[in-house]
Design an enzyme around this catalytic site. Structure first.
Site: not given
Length: 217
Positions: A101-102
């Site tokens: 993800c981030t």
């Protein structure tokens, strides 16, 4: 084989726990949950607590490192000089450098995505350009020894692929079966490619507001 999972306040739990459930079962795996300081870290849901078993510098040269994502907490992690320095040093000898993800924004902030193809949560994908990376849509993207996974659940896909590289396809097949990983999403809206535009816009608003929220001290 040392595998270091990075913890920081307000990470998204499944980003870490999903791959952990896979990679911790690899033959010979020595799993470490590392953070700037050992101790309890609260996930971004404000409820689940995870325990860092070691400081970053207690595991200076892991074979595999994984950085999970989150929202406001990830923004703060991407500005943590101690974490970024550790990532740069660990990356010099690591066999695999990964994120979910981030978490890829943290790798980017450490300078580890310069000139590489990479992915992230769909709502943060274009932010990778600021770190010299080429944003690519996909459940996970491999560029050399750097593997970045898309949002949250994609970390499991990436971990199973990585298992095949580290321990062979037979082990990956067995673990996929053991964890009964056979997704059948009931709503079919898990990607901006399949959700309608109104829902995508709403999802983007939600993510942006969460990324901009001040992290808990």
């Amino acid at each position: 084989m040392q595998i270091a999972f990075v913890l920081y306040p307000e990470l998204t739990a499944l980003d870490l726990v999903g791959p952990l459930e896979v990679l911790s079962r690899l033959p010979g795996a020595e799993v470490h949950l590392v953070a700037t300081d050992p101790g309890t870290v609260t996930a971004d849901n404000g409820v689940l607590q995870l325990v860092a078993t070691s400081s970053l510098h207690g595991v200076p040269a892991p074979d595999v490192l994984l950085v999970p994502g989150g929202t406001a907490g990830t923004v703060r992690a991407a500005r943590d000089p101690e974490l970024l320095d550790w990532l740069r040093q660990a990356a010099l000898t690591a066999t695999w450098i990964t994120s979910v993800c981030t978490g890829s924004l943290v790798l980017g902030s450490a300078g580890l995505l310069e000139g590489r193809r990479a992915t992230s949560h769909w709502a943060a994908l274009e932010e990778l350009r600021a770190y010299g990376a080429e944003p690519v849509q996909g459940r996970f993207v491999v560029d050399g020894n750097v593997v970045t996974a898309a949002g949250v659940s994609a970390g499991i896909d990436m971990a199973l692929w990585l298992t095949a590289q580290l321990a062979g396809g037979d082990v990956a097949d067995l673990l996929e079966l053991v964890i009964e990983y056979a997704p059948e999403p009931p709503r079919g809206t898990g990607s901006p490619d399949t959700a309608d535009d109104v829902l995508v816009d709403l999802g983007r608003e939600v993510i942006r507001s969460l990324m901009a929220a001040p992290a808990t001290p």
